[in-house]
Write a protein that holds these residues in place. Structure first.
Motif, PDB file in Angstrom:
ATOM      1  N   ASP A  48      -4.923   3.214   7.764  1.00 27.25           N
ATOM      2  CA  ASP A  48      -4.950   2.176   6.735  1.00 27.25           C
ATOM      3  C   ASP A  48      -5.351   2.727   5.370  1.00 27.25           C
ATOM      4  O   ASP A  48      -5.304   1.999   4.370  1.00 27.25           O
ATOM      5  CB  ASP A  48      -5.911   1.058   7.121  1.00 27.25           C
ATOM      6  CG  ASP A  48      -5.477   0.312   8.362  1.00 27.25           C
ATOM      7  OD1 ASP A  48      -6.336   0.099   9.245  1.00 27.25           O
ATOM      8  OD2 ASP A  48      -4.294  -0.044   8.455  1.00 27.25           O
TER       9      ASP A  48
ATOM     10  N   MET B   3      -9.559  -7.248   5.654  1.00 24.60           N
ATOM     11  CA  MET B   3      -9.104  -6.181   6.537  1.00 24.60           C
ATOM     12  C   MET B   3     -10.209  -5.869   7.543  1.00 24.60           C
ATOM     13  O   MET B   3     -11.348  -5.619   7.150  1.00 24.60           O
ATOM     14  CB  MET B   3      -8.759  -4.931   5.729  1.00 24.60           C
ATOM     15  CG  MET B   3      -7.775  -5.195   4.603  1.00 24.60           C
ATOM     16  SD  MET B   3      -7.298  -3.679   3.737  1.00 24.60           S
ATOM     17  CE  MET B   3      -8.858  -3.248   2.959  1.00 24.60           C
TER      18      MET B   3
ATOM     19  N   VAL C 252      -0.414  -4.412  10.777  1.00 23.13           N
ATOM     20  CA  VAL C 252      -1.710  -5.025  10.441  1.00 23.13           C
ATOM     21  C   VAL C 252      -1.910  -6.388  11.089  1.00 23.13           C
ATOM     22  O   VAL C 252      -2.977  -6.990  10.941  1.00 23.13           O
ATOM     23  CB  VAL C 252      -1.886  -5.144   8.913  1.00 23.13           C
ATOM     24  CG1 VAL C 252      -1.680  -3.790   8.237  1.00 23.13           C
ATOM     25  CG2 VAL C 252      -0.966  -6.197   8.317  1.00 23.13           C
TER      26      VAL C 252
ATOM     27  N   LEU D  77     -10.402  -1.432  10.778  1.00 24.94           N
ATOM     28  CA  LEU D  77      -9.674  -0.448   9.975  1.00 24.94           C
ATOM     29  C   LEU D  77      -9.605   0.890  10.699  1.00 24.94           C
ATOM     30  O   LEU D  77     -10.535   1.288  11.415  1.00 24.94           O
ATOM     31  CB  LEU D  77     -10.348  -0.291   8.624  1.00 24.94           C
ATOM     32  CG  LEU D  77     -10.131  -1.466   7.660  1.00 24.94           C
ATOM     33  CD1 LEU D  77     -11.155  -1.442   6.539  1.00 24.94           C
ATOM     34  CD2 LEU D  77      -8.717  -1.434   7.096  1.00 24.94           C
TER      35      LEU D  77
ATOM     36  N   ARG E 135       0.834  -1.193   0.000  1.00 19.08           N
ATOM     37  CA  ARG E 135       0.000   0.000   0.000  1.00 19.08           C
ATOM     38  C   ARG E 135       0.866   1.238   0.000  1.00 19.08           C
ATOM     39  O   ARG E 135       2.015   1.213   0.439  1.00 19.08           O
ATOM     40  CB  ARG E 135      -0.947   0.000   1.204  1.00 19.08           C
ATOM     41  CG  ARG E 135      -0.262   0.139   2.554  1.00 19.08           C
ATOM     42  CD  ARG E 135      -1.286  -0.018   3.670  1.00 19.08           C
ATOM     43  NE  ARG E 135      -0.668   0.121   5.002  1.00 19.08           N
ATOM     44  CZ  ARG E 135      -1.312  -0.085   6.144  1.00 19.08           C
ATOM     45  NH1 ARG E 135      -2.594  -0.458   6.132  1.00 19.08           N
ATOM     46  NH2 ARG E 135      -0.681   0.082   7.285  1.00 19.08           N
TER      47      ARG E 135
ATOM     48  N   VAL F 193       2.224  -5.072   3.070  1.00 21.14           N
ATOM     49  CA  VAL F 193       1.117  -5.289   3.990  1.00 21.14           C
ATOM     50  C   VAL F 193       1.012  -6.768   4.358  1.00 21.14           C
ATOM     51  O   VAL F 193       1.018  -7.126   5.533  1.00 21.14           O
ATOM     52  CB  VAL F 193      -0.205  -4.814   3.375  1.00 21.14           C
ATOM     53  CG1 VAL F 193      -1.380  -5.125   4.310  1.00 21.14           C
ATOM     54  CG2 VAL F 193      -0.147  -3.330   3.055  1.00 21.14           C
TER      55      VAL F 193
ATOM     56  N   TYR G  41      -4.023   0.373  -2.441  1.00 22.86           N
ATOM     57  CA  TYR G  41      -3.533  -0.973  -2.203  1.00 22.86           C
ATOM     58  C   TYR G  41      -3.232  -1.648  -3.538  1.00 22.86           C
ATOM     59  O   TYR G  41      -4.079  -1.673  -4.433  1.00 22.86           O
ATOM     60  CB  TYR G  41      -4.567  -1.783  -1.419  1.00 22.86           C
ATOM     61  CG  TYR G  41      -4.590  -1.437   0.045  1.00 22.86           C
ATOM     62  CD1 TYR G  41      -5.066  -0.209   0.489  1.00 22.86           C
ATOM     63  CD2 TYR G  41      -4.108  -2.334   0.995  1.00 22.86           C
ATOM     64  CE1 TYR G  41      -5.066   0.125   1.836  1.00 22.86           C
ATOM     65  CE2 TYR G  41      -4.111  -2.025   2.350  1.00 22.86           C
ATOM     66  CZ  TYR G  41      -4.588  -0.794   2.757  1.00 22.86           C
ATOM     67  OH  TYR G  41      -4.586  -0.475   4.094  1.00 22.86           O
TER      68      TYR G  41
END
Length: 125
Positions: free
Chosen positions: A88, A81, A62, A84, A37, A47, A92
Motif C-alpha cells: 500500500d 485505510m 483494497v 495496511l 495512488r 483506489v 496518494y
C-alpha cells in the motif's frame, strides 16, 4: 477546484491511517471525488471513489480494508485505510471531476483529465 490532501505518514504493517482531501472552488453535487495512488516505478491506479450520491467503488486490492466517506458540508472526503501492507506504500492523490469524466479517469488513471491534489505519501513498513 483546488484539492489538498493530508494525513499521510509512516505506519507499520497492519496499522491504519486516515487521509483527508479538502476541496475548494466550484464544487458541484454531481461531482465525483476519489483517491489514486502511485508507487515508484508503477502506474497510477485507482483506489476508491465516491459520487455525489455517496455511492462508492473500490479497487479489488483494497476492498474490505479501505473505506471512503465524504463530508459534503466541508467539501472533504476521507480515506480510512486499515490492515495496511507494504504494497500500500505509495503517493496518494485526491482527484475530482464530473461523473462522466471521473468514470473515464477511473478506467484509465493515466489520463491527464480532472483536478488533482499534490499528493500525500503513505509508507508502510
Amino acid at each position: 477546484v483546488q484539492l489538498v490532501e493530508s494525513g499521510g505518514g509512516s505506519v507499520q504493517a497492519g496499522g491504519s491511517l486516515r487521509l483527508s482531501c479538502a476541496a475548494s472552488g466550484t464544487i458541484y453535487s454531481t461531482q465525483c471525488m476519489g483517491w489514486f495512488r502511485q508507487a515508484p516505478g508503477k502506474e497510477r491506479e485507482g483506489v476508491a471513489m465516491i459520487d455525489g450520491d455517496g455511492r462508492t467503488t473500490f479497487a479489488d486490492s483494497v476492498k474490505g480494508r479501505f473505506s471512503i466517506s465524504q463530508d459534503s458540508a466541508k467539501n472533504t472526503i476521507y480515506l480510512q485505510m486499515s490492515s495496511l501492507t507494504p504494497d500500500d506504500s505509495a503517493m496518494y492523490y485526491c482527484a475530482a471531476d464530473n461523473a462522466f469524466r471521473f468514470a473515464a479517469l477511473w478506467r484509465d488513471p493515466g489520463r491527464d483529465d480532472g483536478y488533482w491534489g499534490r499528493g500525500t505519501q503513505v509508507t508502510v513498513s
